[in-house]
Structures are given as C-alpha cells and as structure tokens.
Design an enzyme around this catalytic site. Structure first.
Site, PDB file in Angstrom:
ATOM      1  N   SER A 115       0.851  -1.178   0.000  1.00  0.00           N
ATOM      2  CA  SER A 115       0.000   0.000   0.000  1.00  0.00           C
ATOM      3  C   SER A 115       0.890   1.232   0.000  1.00  0.00           C
ATOM      4  CB  SER A 115      -0.875  -0.048   1.262  1.00  0.00           C
ATOM      5  OG  SER A 115      -1.691   1.098   1.323  1.00  0.00           O
ATOM      6  N   LYS A 127      -0.898  -0.822  -4.513  1.00  0.00           N
ATOM      7  CA  LYS A 127      -2.136  -0.107  -4.183  1.00  0.00           C
ATOM      8  C   LYS A 127      -1.782   1.344  -3.889  1.00  0.00           C
ATOM      9  CE  LYS A 127      -4.767  -0.153   0.017  1.00  0.00           C
ATOM     10  NZ  LYS A 127      -5.555  -0.982   0.958  1.00  0.00           N
ATOM     11  N   LYS A 170      -2.989   4.905  -2.379  1.00  0.00           N
ATOM     12  CA  LYS A 170      -3.987   5.645  -1.607  1.00  0.00           C
ATOM     13  C   LYS A 170      -4.370   6.875  -2.412  1.00  0.00           C
ATOM     14  CE  LYS A 170      -4.152   3.298   2.380  1.00  0.00           C
ATOM     15  NZ  LYS A 170      -5.412   2.746   2.939  1.00  0.00           N
ATOM     16  N   ASP A 227      -7.199   2.980  -3.243  1.00  0.00           N
ATOM     17  CA  ASP A 227      -7.978   2.954  -1.996  1.00  0.00           C
ATOM     18  C   ASP A 227      -8.262   4.384  -1.563  1.00  0.00           C
ATOM     19  OD1 ASP A 227      -9.151   2.490   0.430  1.00  0.00           O
ATOM     20  OD2 ASP A 227      -7.378   1.618   1.390  1.00  0.00           O
ATOM     21  N   GLU A 243     -11.129   0.768  -3.943  1.00  0.00           N
ATOM     22  CA  GLU A 243     -11.497   0.352  -2.594  1.00  0.00           C
ATOM     23  C   GLU A 243     -12.168   1.495  -1.833  1.00  0.00           C
ATOM     24  OE1 GLU A 243      -8.106  -1.243  -0.613  1.00  0.00           O
ATOM     25  OE2 GLU A 243      -9.030  -1.233   1.354  1.00  0.00           O
ATOM     26  N   ASP A 296     -14.103  -2.076   2.210  1.00  0.00           N
ATOM     27  CA  ASP A 296     -13.227  -2.298   3.365  1.00  0.00           C
ATOM     28  C   ASP A 296     -14.021  -1.856   4.597  1.00  0.00           C
ATOM     29  OD1 ASP A 296     -11.388  -1.997   5.436  1.00  0.00           O
ATOM     30  OD2 ASP A 296      -9.911  -0.871   4.306  1.00  0.00           O
ATOM     31  N   LYS A 336     -10.269  -7.605   6.876  1.00  0.00           N
ATOM     32  CA  LYS A 336      -9.355  -7.272   7.976  1.00  0.00           C
ATOM     33  C   LYS A 336      -9.959  -7.871   9.235  1.00  0.00           C
ATOM     34  CE  LYS A 336      -7.754  -2.826   6.153  1.00  0.00           C
ATOM     35  NZ  LYS A 336      -7.965  -1.373   6.239  1.00  0.00           N
ATOM     36  N   GLY A 385      -4.477  -4.666   5.652  1.00  0.00           N
ATOM     37  CA  GLY A 385      -3.478  -4.497   6.695  1.00  0.00           C
ATOM     38  C   GLY A 385      -3.749  -3.239   7.487  1.00  0.00           C
TER      39      GLY A 385
HETATM   40 MG    MG Z   1      -8.707   0.267   2.801  1.00  0.00          MG
END
Ligand code: MG
Length: 368
Positions: A135, A161, A163, A189, A214, A239, A263, A291
């Site tokens: 991430s 991934k 952000k 995400d 996400e 998520d 998660k 995570g």
């Molecule tokens: Mg997330």
C-alpha cells in the site's frame, strides 16, 4: 482452558517513512498488545486500532478501556474458555470489534499453542506462502510517488495499491501506468474520501485497468456504492463498510461490492474473517487480506488468513521492512514477492523480549 490473567501492553514503533492516507498521516505506530495467560499456555493478541478514531470509531485508548472494564472481566468469568466461544460471550457488548478481535486472537493463540496446532491449519489454509502487495501512501509529488512505486516493484511486490483522495487520484494513476506499464497489478484505496456526486470523476479511472477501487464512499453508504457501480466500471471493493459476514452478504446482494478486503480486526476476529471468506466464496466474490500496519504478531496471523482458498488477490500483507526498521518478532522478509506462512503452533511467532521491551511505553496486568 481458563483465563488466569491478561497483560495490556502499549508499544510505539517508529515507521520507516510517514504513511499518509485520506484520513491523515502516521509517523509512529501506537499498538495495544494483549498477552493472555491461561493454565495451559500463553497467547498474543494485537489490537489494530489507530490512536484517533479516523479509520473507524475505535481508537487505542478506548480499546484498552473497554477491554479492561468489560470484555476481559466477562471472559474471566468463564470456566471453560475456548476461542470459538469468545465472540458469543462478548456479543451483548455492542461494537468494539477491534478490541474483541484482539482478545479472541490472544485466546485462540493460547488454545492452539496448548494443543500444538497452527493458526493456518485451524483456519483452513491451503498455501505455504502468500503473494504480497504493498500500500503506497499519498505523496508530496508525482516524482516521489514514482520513486516509491519503483522501489517496491524492485523489491518484488506483485501488486501496487495507491492511496487516493480528491486532488490525488487520476493523475498519479496515469503517471504510474505510463512509467511502469499496463502489466503491473494496480488498485486504489480512497478510505471513504468521495461522495456519489464524484461518480463521473471516479469513472475517469476506468481506462487504467485497475483491479479495483477500494471504499470510495463513506462506511455507511452501502447502497450508494451499488449506485456508483452503475457509472464506474472498475470493480468496487469494500473495506470499512464490511463489519461482519452478514454485512458482507447484504452488500453483495445489493450489488455494492465485487471484491472484499478482509481485515480481522475490523470484523471482530479471525473466526468472523473466515466466515466472511466463506460467504464471499459462495458468491464467487474474490477477497484479499488488508493491513493495519501490524507488528510481526498481527502480520503472522494475517499471512495465515491470506493462505485460505478464497484469497485470490494479493493482500496488503507486506514485509516487516515496509513499515518498520526493527519488528518486535523475527522480521517477515519478502521472497520472490511472497511471505511464508508460519508453521509453528498458534500464530507461529513470538516477540523478541529485548526488542519488545525497548518499544514498550506501558504495561498493565489484569488479574482476578
Ligand atoms: Mg482500505
């Protein structure tokens, strides 16, 4: 098995670099660890709450408080303690899933260690190593982002991934695609940073062939994600919205998600996480393990979960070195883009006492 005592331990682990998401920047990870002591064995739990209630309503001080005042005393009263009974025993306390998950993890670890069983085997893992993604936080510039992504690809991560947040979305994705090509497995995400009014803007991500987007919308806007899916072709992954197997089933039925990020902390524990994986598998919805910047303890358990059959996408189960120069357990090291599933009983790893002591900021012993 009977719980005879429990230690709450706060640790502060400096991150190798600040980690910025749409809800804020972290530079040190403040983690609450639990050590459950039973007549048969000890077990470790890791609480994934952040210091502030910005990812979800939970936060570290609140988790410690609810454990101390309600959750631990409720379990201590049970003469016959088994991990699968922790959830039902705490069900009358609303919410606080991360705190409950940490307690269940500690009891489960103790139970498995006492009987010589591994968490991976207990959950139904079918692989001995798992492919790892990474991430990548929001950066100050595109150049900085490309350097970071290039570094992770060189290390062997098999999926990236990014952000994102309003103002940092289409252009960084375009830049990564242009520099590293269309073959890189890439996803984004948003951590709830958009609204349904952004649907046409988010559809501008479609040409980049992302694996998924996400949690673009707020946690409780499940139906709005179904609406968004009518405009955005990129598969939607939830998520924050998925807090239980039931909420996963509902979201899938509504057409609100095509992929689920699991998660264990967010959903109340590893046993509920497995139930979510089962629900998703029954609907052909792929899942992957998210995570929360875990230490080696939580990382070990996540890697075991990620080895289950429904986890068909690489997770955020990165190597220890992604976040920490020194982990409190022997470090998880990437091998050919994968991490090995622990093979020792329980979660399969132990803290290194000297390292653990060095990062400990407080301990509290609960007994009765
Ligand atoms: Mg997330």
């Amino acid at each position: 098995m009977k719980l005879t005592g429990l230690e709450l331990r706060r640790i502060a682990m400096p991150l190798v670099a600040p980690f910025r998401t749409s809800f804020g920047t972290q530079t040190t990870r403040d983690i609450l660890l639990l050590r459950a002591v039973t007549g048969d064995a000890e077990g470790w739990g890791e609480c994934v709450t952040l210091p502030d209630p910005v990812y979800s309503s939970e936060y570290v001080d609140a988790a410690a408080d609810v454990l101390r005042r309600f959750l631990v005393p409720a379990l201590a009263a049970h003469e016959r303690l088994e991990a699968h009974l922790v959830g039902p025993a705490l069900a009358h306390f609303k919410g606080h899933r991360m705190a409950k998950a940490a307690l269940e993890m500690a009891v489960l670890d103790a139970e498995l260690r006492a009987s010589g069983r591994t968490l991976a085997r207990e959950l139904g893992a079918v692989r001995d190593r798992v492919p790892c993604g990474v991430s990548v936080g929001i950066m100050g510039s595109t150049g900085e982002l490309l350097d970071a992504v290039g570094g992770y690809l060189d290390e062997g991560y098999v999926r990236i991934k990014l952000k994102i947040e309003p103002g940092w979305d289409v252009e960084p994705v375009r830049a990564v695609r242009e520099r590293f090509g269309d073959d890189v497995l890439l996803q984004v995400d948003a951590n709830t940073a958009y609204t349904l009014a952004d649907a046409r803007h988010l559809a501008r991500l479609d040409p980049f062939g992302l694996l998924l987007i996400e949690q673009p919308l707020p946690e409780e806007d499940v139906l709005a994600h179904a609406e968004l899916a009518k405009t955005v072709r990129t598969p939607i992954c939830l998520d924050e919205s998925i807090t239980s197997a039931k909420s996963a089933a509902d979201a899938i039925k509504l057409g609100a998600c095509h992929v689920v990020n699991i998660k264990p902390g967010r959903v109340g524990g590893y046993l509920e996480a497995r139930r979510i994986a089962d629900v998703c598998a029954a609907h052909d919805v792929p899942v992957w393990c998210g995570g929360m910047l875990e230490s080696g303890l939580g990382r070990a358990a996540n890697v075991a979960l990620a080895a289950l059959p429904g986890f068909t996408l690489p997770g955020d189960t990165s190597a220890s070195g992604r976040y920490y120069r020194t982990d409190i357990t022997p470090p998880f090291v990437l091998e050919d883009g994968h991490l090995p599933v622990p093979t020792a009983p329980g979660i399969g790893v132990d803290p290194i006492p000297e390292v653990l002591d060095e990062v400990t900021t407080s301990t509290e012993w609960l007994s009765w």
